[in-house]
Design an enzyme around this catalytic site. Sequence first.
Site, mmCIF file in Angstrom:
data_model
loop_
_atom_site.group_PDB
_atom_site.id
_atom_site.type_symbol
_atom_site.label_atom_id
_atom_site.label_comp_id
_atom_site.label_asym_id
_atom_site.label_seq_id
_atom_site.Cartn_x
_atom_site.Cartn_y
_atom_site.Cartn_z
ATOM 1 N N ASP A 10 0.851 -1.205 0.000
ATOM 2 C CA ASP A 10 0.000 0.000 0.000
ATOM 3 C C ASP A 10 0.885 1.254 0.000
ATOM 4 O O ASP A 10 0.846 2.036 0.944
ATOM 5 C CB ASP A 10 -0.956 -0.006 1.213
ATOM 6 C CG ASP A 10 -0.237 0.044 2.555
ATOM 7 O OD1 ASP A 10 0.939 -0.367 2.625
ATOM 8 O OD2 ASP A 10 -0.843 0.523 3.541
ATOM 9 N N ASP A 15 6.848 1.243 1.971
ATOM 10 C CA ASP A 15 6.516 0.258 0.922
ATOM 11 C C ASP A 15 7.359 0.533 -0.332
ATOM 12 O O ASP A 15 7.794 -0.397 -1.012
ATOM 13 C CB ASP A 15 5.043 0.357 0.509
ATOM 14 C CG ASP A 15 4.082 0.145 1.657
ATOM 15 O OD1 ASP A 15 3.519 -0.942 1.776
ATOM 16 O OD2 ASP A 15 3.898 1.094 2.433
ATOM 17 N N ASN A 39 -2.438 2.824 3.570
ATOM 18 C CA ASN A 39 -1.838 4.143 3.831
ATOM 19 C C ASN A 39 -2.618 5.249 3.128
ATOM 20 O O ASN A 39 -2.695 6.367 3.604
ATOM 21 C CB ASN A 39 -0.390 4.174 3.351
ATOM 22 C CG ASN A 39 0.528 3.403 4.267
ATOM 23 O OD1 ASN A 39 0.334 3.389 5.474
ATOM 24 N ND2 ASN A 39 1.528 2.754 3.691
ATOM 25 N N THR A 124 3.013 -5.981 2.771
ATOM 26 C CA THR A 124 3.489 -4.802 3.510
ATOM 27 C C THR A 124 2.360 -3.798 3.750
ATOM 28 O O THR A 124 2.622 -2.636 4.060
ATOM 29 C CB THR A 124 4.666 -4.125 2.768
ATOM 30 O OG1 THR A 124 4.190 -3.625 1.516
ATOM 31 C CG2 THR A 124 5.821 -5.079 2.552
ATOM 32 N N PHE A 165 -0.654 -0.320 12.539
ATOM 33 C CA PHE A 165 -1.522 0.153 11.466
ATOM 34 C C PHE A 165 -2.055 -0.966 10.557
ATOM 35 O O PHE A 165 -3.269 -1.026 10.284
ATOM 36 C CB PHE A 165 -0.790 1.208 10.612
ATOM 37 C CG PHE A 165 -1.621 1.706 9.470
ATOM 38 C CD1 PHE A 165 -2.617 2.654 9.675
ATOM 39 C CD2 PHE A 165 -1.437 1.216 8.185
ATOM 40 C CE1 PHE A 165 -3.409 3.101 8.631
ATOM 41 C CE2 PHE A 165 -2.218 1.656 7.135
ATOM 42 C CZ PHE A 165 -3.202 2.598 7.351
ATOM 43 N N ASN A 166 -1.181 -1.819 10.030
ATOM 44 C CA ASN A 166 -1.646 -2.813 9.047
ATOM 45 C C ASN A 166 -2.672 -3.774 9.638
ATOM 46 O O ASN A 166 -3.617 -4.185 8.957
ATOM 47 C CB ASN A 166 -0.462 -3.612 8.478
ATOM 48 C CG ASN A 166 0.407 -2.769 7.567
ATOM 49 O OD1 ASN A 166 -0.045 -1.757 7.022
ATOM 50 N ND2 ASN A 166 1.660 -3.173 7.400
ATOM 51 N N HIS A 239 9.686 0.379 8.085
ATOM 52 C CA HIS A 239 9.128 -0.928 8.455
ATOM 53 C C HIS A 239 9.189 -1.970 7.331
ATOM 54 O O HIS A 239 9.705 -3.065 7.509
ATOM 55 C CB HIS A 239 7.650 -0.760 8.834
ATOM 56 C CG HIS A 239 7.373 0.352 9.767
ATOM 57 N ND1 HIS A 239 7.509 0.235 11.126
ATOM 58 C CD2 HIS A 239 6.950 1.629 9.557
ATOM 59 C CE1 HIS A 239 7.187 1.368 11.711
ATOM 60 N NE2 HIS A 239 6.841 2.234 10.790
ATOM 61 N N ASP A 240 8.588 -1.631 6.204
ATOM 62 C CA ASP A 240 8.281 -2.659 5.201
ATOM 63 C C ASP A 240 9.491 -3.345 4.567
ATOM 64 O O ASP A 240 9.445 -4.561 4.304
ATOM 65 C CB ASP A 240 7.380 -2.064 4.111
ATOM 66 C CG ASP A 240 6.019 -1.665 4.662
ATOM 67 O OD1 ASP A 240 5.597 -2.248 5.680
ATOM 68 O OD2 ASP A 240 5.387 -0.775 4.077
HETATM 69 C C1 BDR Z 1 3.018 -0.003 8.581
HETATM 70 O O1 BDR Z 1 1.961 0.941 8.372
HETATM 71 C C2 BDR Z 1 2.223 1.743 7.262
HETATM 72 O O2 BDR Z 1 2.085 3.089 7.574
HETATM 73 C C3 BDR Z 1 3.613 1.416 6.795
HETATM 74 O O3 BDR Z 1 3.674 1.433 5.381
HETATM 75 C C4 BDR Z 1 3.881 0.038 7.341
HETATM 76 O O4 BDR Z 1 3.452 -0.967 6.448
HETATM 77 C C5 BDR Z 1 3.742 0.358 9.857
HETATM 78 O O5 BDR Z 1 2.864 0.301 10.928
HETATM 79 CA CA CA Z 2 2.894 -0.476 4.169
#
Ligand code: BDR
Ligand code: CA
Length: 325
Positions: A10, A15, A39, A124, A165-166, A239-240
């Site tokens: 996303d 990402d 996102n 991701t 978040f994810n 993160h991703d």
């Molecule tokens: C995740 O949430 C999104 O904002 C980032 O792309 C990552 O996948 C981190 O919590």
């Molecule tokens: Ca992401």
Amino acid sequence: MTTPVIIDCDPGHDDALALMLALGSPRINVLGVTTVAGNQTLEKTTRNAQRILALAGAGQIPIAAGAARPLVGELAVAADIHGESGLDGPDLDVPVAEVAGVHAVELMRRLIAEEREPVTLIATGPLTNVALLLSLHPEVLPRIKEVVFMGGSTERGNTTPYGEFNIVTDPEAADIVLREGLPTTMIGLNVTHQALATDEIIAEFRGMGTRLGTVCAELMTFFAGAYRQNFGFGHPPVHDPVAVAAVIDPALVRTEAVNVAVELAGAYTRGATVVDLHRRTHRPPNADVAVGVDVESFWRLLMTAVRNLSTAGTAGSASRPSAPA
Ligand code: BDR
Ligand code: CA
């Protein structure tokens, strides 16, 4: 030996870097890229994936758009972190790679069915597309080598006090994926918060002197501002790409095989990953949960990949990439 992968994403600043790491690594073969709302809206995340693939000179890789909303409830995008476009910061007014005329779930099904080797799914974003694939096409399960997802945490969250978040975006999808019984690796905030884009890292991107290096530097500069403003972080966590790095070189990430449950009902904790690190529940392990990451090696891998793409001669080129099959 290359690992065939599909990246479901996303984009999203991190990402975008995850895509570059995958595309620039000789050790994995990106069969396709699928997009999900998270996102930003599906329209924007798809557009962003098209931009990044074009910039990386990878316009031949098929892209397909998937779910526009979570399985349950409404989408809540992360414009506070990724901006209105989902990739705020750099000028990304580039010719874009084209989108295949099929749904992401159908593209994943086809790519998995056609590939000789079992395929690794790297997710991701919210797990909506992956959950739909597993539910609608159980015949592909034996052809999936593993699911590696960025999401959750063994500790606290970033969207709610305990929710990442994810997973918070689509808890039911994460629950389906974690209950499926496939080999699954969870790359959570507890490790991704160690992979920080420091000033030195941003300077290294800029110092490459390439279009792609500059785009990475500008993405990370915007991301740094967002993390400073929202979380008071000195440097932003990427993160991703850690999920992609774990596929390229599993030794980079230390994992524990434990049980992960997704909180679906908590009044304050919906979307939290309940990770039984100390094996207190006697629930069987359903995931290899990342508990450590070799940060220095991770950054070397990412830098090398971005350099590889830049020197491939196509990154940032003005020519329109060919349409995917
Ligand atoms: C995740 O949430 C999104 O904002 C980032 O792309 C990552 O996948 C981190 O919590
Ligand atoms: Ca992401």
